[in-house]
Every structure is written in structure tokens, then in C-alpha cells.
Design a protein around this motif. Structure first.
Motif, mmCIF file in Angstrom:
data_model
loop_
_atom_site.group_PDB
_atom_site.id
_atom_site.type_symbol
_atom_site.label_atom_id
_atom_site.label_comp_id
_atom_site.label_asym_id
_atom_site.label_seq_id
_atom_site.Cartn_x
_atom_site.Cartn_y
_atom_site.Cartn_z
ATOM 1 N N MET A 1 79.136 15.276 66.473
ATOM 2 C CA MET A 1 79.259 15.010 65.053
ATOM 3 C C MET A 1 80.575 14.046 65.432
ATOM 4 O O MET A 1 81.635 14.360 65.499
ATOM 5 N N ARG A 2 80.461 13.659 64.217
ATOM 6 C CA ARG A 2 81.662 13.263 64.005
ATOM 7 C C ARG A 2 82.747 13.789 63.056
ATOM 8 O O ARG A 2 82.869 14.800 62.419
ATOM 9 N N LYS A 3 84.180 13.290 63.628
ATOM 10 C CA LYS A 3 85.300 14.143 63.325
ATOM 11 C C LYS A 3 86.219 12.723 62.770
ATOM 12 O O LYS A 3 86.602 12.101 62.917
ATOM 13 N N GLN A 4 86.835 13.070 61.890
ATOM 14 C CA GLN A 4 88.076 12.502 60.840
ATOM 15 C C GLN A 4 89.010 13.274 60.812
ATOM 16 O O GLN A 4 88.803 14.217 60.249
ATOM 17 N N GLU A 5 89.786 12.202 60.645
ATOM 18 C CA GLU A 5 91.335 12.257 60.074
ATOM 19 C C GLU A 5 91.509 12.110 58.207
ATOM 20 O O GLU A 5 90.863 10.931 58.829
ATOM 21 N N ARG A 6 92.527 12.442 58.060
ATOM 22 C CA ARG A 6 92.576 11.268 56.157
ATOM 23 C C ARG A 6 93.480 11.669 56.370
ATOM 24 O O ARG A 6 95.359 12.374 56.557
ATOM 25 N N VAL A 7 94.022 9.745 55.627
ATOM 26 C CA VAL A 7 95.542 9.594 55.629
ATOM 27 C C VAL A 7 95.815 8.787 54.599
ATOM 28 O O VAL A 7 94.665 7.777 54.102
ATOM 29 N N LEU A 8 96.592 9.013 53.142
ATOM 30 C CA LEU A 8 96.614 9.335 52.227
ATOM 31 C C LEU A 8 95.000 8.954 51.456
ATOM 32 O O LEU A 8 94.919 7.611 50.941
ATOM 33 N N GLY A 9 94.230 9.601 51.473
ATOM 34 C CA GLY A 9 92.727 9.795 51.086
ATOM 35 C C GLY A 9 92.187 9.262 51.818
ATOM 36 O O GLY A 9 90.492 8.523 51.466
ATOM 37 N N VAL A 10 92.282 8.350 53.314
ATOM 38 C CA VAL A 10 91.294 6.963 53.783
ATOM 39 C C VAL A 10 91.250 8.485 54.821
ATOM 40 O O VAL A 10 91.659 8.519 55.689
ATOM 41 N N ASN A 11 89.338 8.150 55.771
ATOM 42 C CA ASN A 11 89.225 8.713 56.372
ATOM 43 C C ASN A 11 89.414 8.060 57.590
ATOM 44 O O ASN A 11 88.339 7.022 57.687
ATOM 45 N N PHE A 12 89.610 7.856 58.580
ATOM 46 C CA PHE A 12 89.435 7.298 60.003
ATOM 47 C C PHE A 12 89.004 8.133 60.981
ATOM 48 O O PHE A 12 89.201 9.505 61.219
ATOM 49 N N ASP A 13 88.087 7.789 62.073
ATOM 50 C CA ASP A 13 87.506 8.537 62.957
ATOM 51 C C ASP A 13 88.258 8.617 64.315
ATOM 52 O O ASP A 13 88.979 8.035 64.619
ATOM 53 N N VAL A 14 88.253 10.093 64.721
ATOM 54 C CA VAL A 14 88.764 10.580 65.546
ATOM 55 C C VAL A 14 88.473 10.504 66.702
ATOM 56 O O VAL A 14 88.194 10.922 67.156
ATOM 57 N N VAL A 15 88.761 8.527 67.405
ATOM 58 C CA VAL A 15 87.934 7.873 68.851
ATOM 59 C C VAL A 15 88.922 7.311 68.974
ATOM 60 O O VAL A 15 90.063 7.347 69.029
ATOM 61 N N ASP A 16 88.760 7.369 70.752
ATOM 62 C CA ASP A 16 89.923 6.322 71.588
ATOM 63 C C ASP A 16 89.231 5.417 71.578
ATOM 64 O O ASP A 16 87.811 4.831 70.609
ATOM 65 N N GLU A 17 89.378 4.415 72.654
ATOM 66 C CA GLU A 17 88.867 3.015 72.046
ATOM 67 C C GLU A 17 87.404 2.818 73.095
ATOM 68 O O GLU A 17 86.571 2.563 72.390
ATOM 69 N N SER A 18 87.765 4.235 74.343
ATOM 70 C CA SER A 18 86.250 4.401 75.379
ATOM 71 C C SER A 18 85.434 4.940 74.271
ATOM 72 O O SER A 18 83.789 4.603 74.121
ATOM 73 N N GLN A 19 85.373 5.704 73.529
ATOM 74 C CA GLN A 19 84.501 6.673 72.202
ATOM 75 C C GLN A 19 84.479 5.500 71.343
ATOM 76 O O GLN A 19 82.937 5.645 71.066
ATOM 77 N N ALA A 20 84.824 4.922 70.910
ATOM 78 C CA ALA A 20 84.717 3.715 69.619
ATOM 79 C C ALA A 20 83.055 2.797 70.466
ATOM 80 O O ALA A 20 82.368 2.505 69.175
ATOM 81 N N LEU A 21 83.430 2.105 71.055
ATOM 82 C CA LEU A 21 82.696 1.631 72.043
ATOM 83 C C LEU A 21 81.593 2.231 72.230
ATOM 84 O O LEU A 21 80.265 1.896 72.090
ATOM 85 N N ASN A 22 81.649 3.312 72.795
ATOM 86 C CA ASN A 22 80.234 3.832 72.493
ATOM 87 C C ASN A 22 79.608 4.186 71.837
ATOM 88 O O ASN A 22 77.859 3.734 71.720
ATOM 89 N N ILE A 23 80.241 4.627 70.348
ATOM 90 C CA ILE A 23 79.354 4.536 69.164
ATOM 91 C C ILE A 23 78.549 3.361 68.642
ATOM 92 O O ILE A 23 78.153 2.773 68.323
ATOM 93 N N LEU A 24 79.845 2.184 69.037
ATOM 94 C CA LEU A 24 79.015 1.082 68.297
ATOM 95 C C LEU A 24 77.634 0.153 69.577
ATOM 96 O O LEU A 24 76.755 -0.277 69.148
ATOM 97 N N ILE A 25 78.151 1.000 70.365
ATOM 98 C CA ILE A 25 76.337 0.372 71.277
ATOM 99 C C ILE A 25 75.490 1.329 70.915
ATOM 100 O O ILE A 25 74.661 0.671 71.124
#
Length: 242
Positions: free
Chosen positions: A1-25
Motif C-alpha cells: 500500500m502506498r505511503k506518503q508524507e506531505r511537505v508544504l502540501g506536496v506529497n512524497f512517497d516514503v521509500v528508500d532507493e531500493s524500494q523506489a527501484l522495486n516500484i519502478l521495476i
């Protein structure tokens, strides 16, 4: 399930480099619809405060990575879960490695004339097995867009790297992604210059400390005005209740 945090209204995905790569794959292998991927830094977050179109585009993105130590500092200030800086150039590098090993294809759009071509030549040497579907510089008129999109689609690229710089690249992807047939359209800004060898990346020590911005300032003092956005960003984070 996608988890995000908001910084000044902009949502960022809570991932590290490895998790980001897995999502992209996963995006790459499923290839159902074009996935938009952006890597905002504090400057882009600040632009989104005034530019409602950019704000919407980031909100609707399929993956938003925290590229910039300022975003991580903001997370710490607010007690958020964003702990890892996931840069566009590092993520692109890992994605290119995967493409090489799995014979995936890429198209690079952006940079000055000749830069994308040089970047592709260097990438082809560095990542054996990668398929270079094509490239095109970023200096074109709006009237030329249909022909360029046709060229990209005819190349059957799995990934389109758009290197216009923000917010132009984000807006271009958002405007045209319904016309593209690649799996991923990712805004990676100046990464094309790094792969072309036109711009040298900061030494590893600066990268690990999150001081690439400082290294670039030392090399390009004219960037000082742009760099002043970081303290403004952090002050706004501190005084804004979210």
C-alpha cells in the motif's frame, strides 16, 4: 500500500532507493499505462506553492521521490517518516542497470543539441545489454511536439527520460503522457548533462553528506540566488502548521 508524507502540501512517497527501484521495476514490467515519476527538491516544492498546475501534477504523479536534503530536513522538523534522500540521478542509474541486465529500452529527451546523443553513447557503453531506442534534444518548438511524440512512440521505448528541468519537464509529461506508449515517463532534469559528461557530479563525500548543492555552488557561484530558496523553504516549513 502506498505511503506518503506531505511537505508544504506536496506529497512524497516514503521509500528508500531500493524500494523506489522495486516500484519502478513493477511499473516497467506491467506496462499497463504510462507512469509519471518526479523527483522534487525544495526549489520545486516552493514553485508548487504558487504554481497550482505544478501542485496538481505532483499530486497526481505515480511516484514522487524526495530529491534534496532540504526535504529530508523538513521531514525531521515535522516529525515525518521521510528519512532517505532518493535522487533522480541515482534512481536513474539503478534503473539503467536494470535495463541493461534485462534488455529494456530507453529514450532520452532534453538537453542542448548533441548532449542527449552523447549521453546515450556513454550509457550504451556503461550498461551492456541496454537498448537505446532514441534521443532528441530539448530545443524544439511546440509545433514540433506531435512529430517528436511520434518518433518516441515509433521507437517503442520502455522508459522515457525527460530532461528539461523543472517545472517544464513535469508539465510536458503531464500534458503528453496520454499520447505516449512507454511504461515510465520520468523527469530527471540535469541528469542528461551528467551522463553526457558535460557536468561533473559532486564527489561521493559531498553526496553522502547531502551537500551536492554546496559543491555545485562552489563550481557555479551564479547559482547563489537560486540556492537562497533553501533557507526560505525551511523557514516556511517551521512556521507552517500541517
Amino acid at each position: 500500500m502506498r505511503k506518503q508524507e506531505r511537505v508544504l502540501g506536496v506529497n512524497f512517497d516514503v521509500v528508500d532507493e531500493s524500494q523506489a527501484l522495486n516500484i519502478l521495476i513493477d511499473f516497467l514490467e506491467k506496462k499497463s499505462v504510462v507512469r509519471s515519476v518526479y523527483t522534487p527538491n525544495p526549489e520545486i516544492v516552493m514553485l508548487a506553492q504558487e504554481d497550482r498546475d505544478l501542485y496538481r501534477i505532483l499530486k497526481e504523479a505515480d511516484l514522487v521521490l524526495a530529491d534534496g536534503i532540504g526535504v529530508i530536513l523538513a521531514s525531521k522538523i515535522k516529525g515525518l517518516e521521510l528519512k532517505d534522500r532518493v535522487t533522480g540521478v541515482d534512481t536513474m542509474d539503478k534503473l539503467l542497470q536494470y535495463c541493461g541486465k534485462n534488455k529494456k529500452s530507453i529514450f532520452i529527451l532534453g538537453g542542448k543539441p548533441g548532449v542527449a546523443e552523447l549521453a546515450c553513447k556513454n550509457i550504451d557503453k556503461k550498461y551492456p545489454g541496454i537498448q537505446i531506442a532514441g534521443y532528441h534534444h530539448g530545443y524544439f518548438m511546440e509545433a514540433e511536439e506531435p512529430e517528436i511524440i511520434h518518433t518516441i512512440n515509433e521507437a517503442h521505448a520502455d522508459i522515457l527520460f525527460v530532461c528539461f528541468g523543472a517545472p517544464k519537464q513535469e508539465k510536458w509529461i503531464d500534458k503528453n503522457k496520454s499520447k505516449l506508449n512507454c511504461a515510465i515517463a520520468m523527469g530527471v532534469g540535469g541528469s542528461v548533462d551528467v551522463y553526457a559528461g558535460v557536468v561533473k557530479r559532486a564527489p561521493v563525500a559531498f553526496q553522502k553528506l547531502g551537500l551536492e548543492w554546496f559543491y555545485r555552488l562552489l563550481k557555479e557561484p551564479t547559482r547563489l540566488k537560486r540556492m537562497m530558496v533553501l533557507p526560505k523553504f525551511l523557514i516556511k516549513v517551521i512556521v507552517t502548521k500541517e
